[in-house]
Design an enzyme around this catalytic site. Structure first.
Site, PDB file in Angstrom:
ATOM      1  N   TYR A   1       0.841  -1.198   0.000  1.00  0.00           N
ATOM      2  CA  TYR A   1       0.000   0.000   0.000  1.00  0.00           C
ATOM      3  C   TYR A   1       0.869   1.239   0.000  1.00  0.00           C
ATOM      4  CZ  TYR A   1       0.878   0.805   5.013  1.00  0.00           C
ATOM      5  OH  TYR A   1       1.463   1.068   6.221  1.00  0.00           O
ATOM      6  N   CYS A   2       0.260   2.366  -0.372  1.00  0.00           N
ATOM      7  CA  CYS A   2       0.931   3.670  -0.352  1.00  0.00           C
ATOM      8  C   CYS A   2      -0.150   4.739  -0.179  1.00  0.00           C
ATOM      9  CB  CYS A   2       1.765   3.886  -1.613  1.00  0.00           C
ATOM     10  SG  CYS A   2       0.826   3.793  -3.152  1.00  0.00           S
ATOM     11  N   THR A   3       0.161   5.978  -0.472  1.00  0.00           N
ATOM     12  CA  THR A   3      -0.772   7.078  -0.216  1.00  0.00           C
ATOM     13  C   THR A   3      -2.014   7.011  -1.103  1.00  0.00           C
ATOM     14  OG1 THR A   3       1.089   8.487   0.395  1.00  0.00           O
ATOM     15  CG2 THR A   3      -1.008   9.583  -0.051  1.00  0.00           C
TER      16      THR A   3
ATOM     17  N   CYS B   1       2.510   1.689  -4.836  1.00  0.00           N
ATOM     18  CA  CYS B   1       2.311   0.273  -4.532  1.00  0.00           C
ATOM     19  C   CYS B   1       1.892  -0.507  -5.777  1.00  0.00           C
ATOM     20  CB  CYS B   1       1.314   0.075  -3.393  1.00  0.00           C
ATOM     21  SG  CYS B   1      -0.317   0.789  -3.612  1.00  0.00           S
TER      22      CYS B   1
ATOM     23  N   ILE C   1      -4.197   4.695   0.799  1.00  0.00           N
ATOM     24  CA  ILE C   1      -4.751   5.068   2.103  1.00  0.00           C
ATOM     25  C   ILE C   1      -5.933   6.024   1.947  1.00  0.00           C
ATOM     26  CG2 ILE C   1      -4.229   6.225   4.295  1.00  0.00           C
ATOM     27  CD1 ILE C   1      -1.236   5.377   3.717  1.00  0.00           C
TER      28      ILE C   1
END
Length: 347
Positions: A197-199, A204, A226
């Protein structure tokens, strides 16, 4: 119409402050093949300027990466325009979770070699072969499996203020360093479920493709990152597994997801998750500073920088000549930056 901004930063900020309408902060990206990035850049600059969009957009042969804000009354016009572009038709627009509408004050669109710098040189690497998307509910279900490995593909300073329960940090401040590090860290886990995952999803998604390229089997990534996860959690009433703040790359420097404060002031050690840049223009170190230390050091990272900002502006400018700040980010694992911070035992 001019294809670049020609107004001073101070005037643009004054115009933003004087606006009587609200703005919505949005991010989106798409990996796609753009034949002529410069022509595409000029086309969208003109179209977005006409509907008063501000923000930062990168365009490359591999696609587009955008963080912007738009007047609320122009949101539909923005969406309609983006959907009129074939490879952006139906694109997911990530709406900011904690938004004051002041995230950007100018529109900047740049042509880059890549929309996210990755250091990948292997011509066999293929972004079309990427991991499986997971929405918020599927993410919660898969990560409840004790065999699942959760990997945070954001930088150290992002992870520090907020992350998912049980997530592994890849301790670096550049994505290009993280990719080979992640492969090495997970080399004995190639058959286990791996969720990245990432922002907002862009890093990702590429990381999932990179792991598959390196022989991993069961790779997933959080759709919309996120930001989308937090919105879906609120809309659907499902359990929130993210704790703390989501770092964002605009004037806000973060949006609160939960009330948990999981990091500490880099100067005194008190619980705090407020990022700031050192007020000394010759430094601009990105670090975490509580209100008490901000008042004591006048927004600076150290006594040295505090003494500099007390000098006349022309003297400060003279001292900055020839300084190459590089990437000034406080990282607990980098001892070379620790002396820049103030006395942690002062209070």
């Amino acid at each position: 119409m001019a294809l670049h901004n020609r107004v001073s930063a101070d005037e643009l900020k004054q115009r933003l402050a004087a606006e009587t309408f609200k703005r919505t902060t949005i991010s989106f990206y798409q990996y796609a093949k753009i034949v002529d990035p410069q022509a595409f850049r000029d086309e969208i600059y003109q179209a977005l300027s006409e509907i008063q969009v501000f923000g930062r957009i990168y365009v490359a042969h591999e696609g587009i990466n955008a963080q912007i804000n738009v007047p609320e009354h122009n949101f539909e016009a923005l969406r309609n325009y983006l959907y009129s572009i074939p490879f952006l038709n139906g694109i997911r627009l990530n709406i900011a979770v904690d938004d004051d509408g002041k995230s950007f004050w100018v529109l900047r669109i740049k042509v880059r070699p890549k929309i996210v710098a990755d250091g990948i040189t292997d011509p066999a690497f293929d972004m079309d072969n990427k991991g499986q998307y997971l929405d918020a509910a599927a993410f919660n279900e898969l990560t409840a499996n004790p065999d699942t490995i959760i990997v945070d593909m954001r930088n150290h300073y992002e992870y520090e203020v907020g992350h998912f329960d049980g997530a592994i940090e890849v301790p670096s401040d550049t994505f290009r360093e993280q990719l080979p590090m992640a492969v090495d860290m997970l080399k004995d886990k190639k058959d286990q479920p791996i969720v990245m995952y990432c922002t907002g999803g862009i890093r990702c998604e590429k990381a999932s493709a990179y792991l598959l390229h390196n022989g991993f089997k069961n790779v997933y990534h959080l759709e919309g990152g996120i930001i989308e996860y937090a919105n879906k959690v609120r809309q659907q009433g499902i359990t929130n597994k993210f704790k703390g703040k989501n770092f964002v790359f605009d004037e806000r420097l973060g949006e609160r997801i939960t009330e948990d404060v999981i990091s500490h002031c880099h100067q005194c050690g008190r619980p705090c998750d407020t990022h700031t840049n050192c007020k000394n223009d010759g430094c601009h170190l990105l670090f975490i500073q509580c209100d008490r230390c901000a008042a004591h050091y006048d927004g600076c990272c150290s006594e040295e920088c505090y003494s500099i900002v007390q000098l006349p502006a022309d003297a400060q400018q003279e001292m900055r000549k020839g300084i190459d700040k590089g990437q000034m980010i406080f990282n607990k694992s980098r001892e070379r930056l620790r002396p820049r911070l103030g006395d942690r035992d002062r209070y």
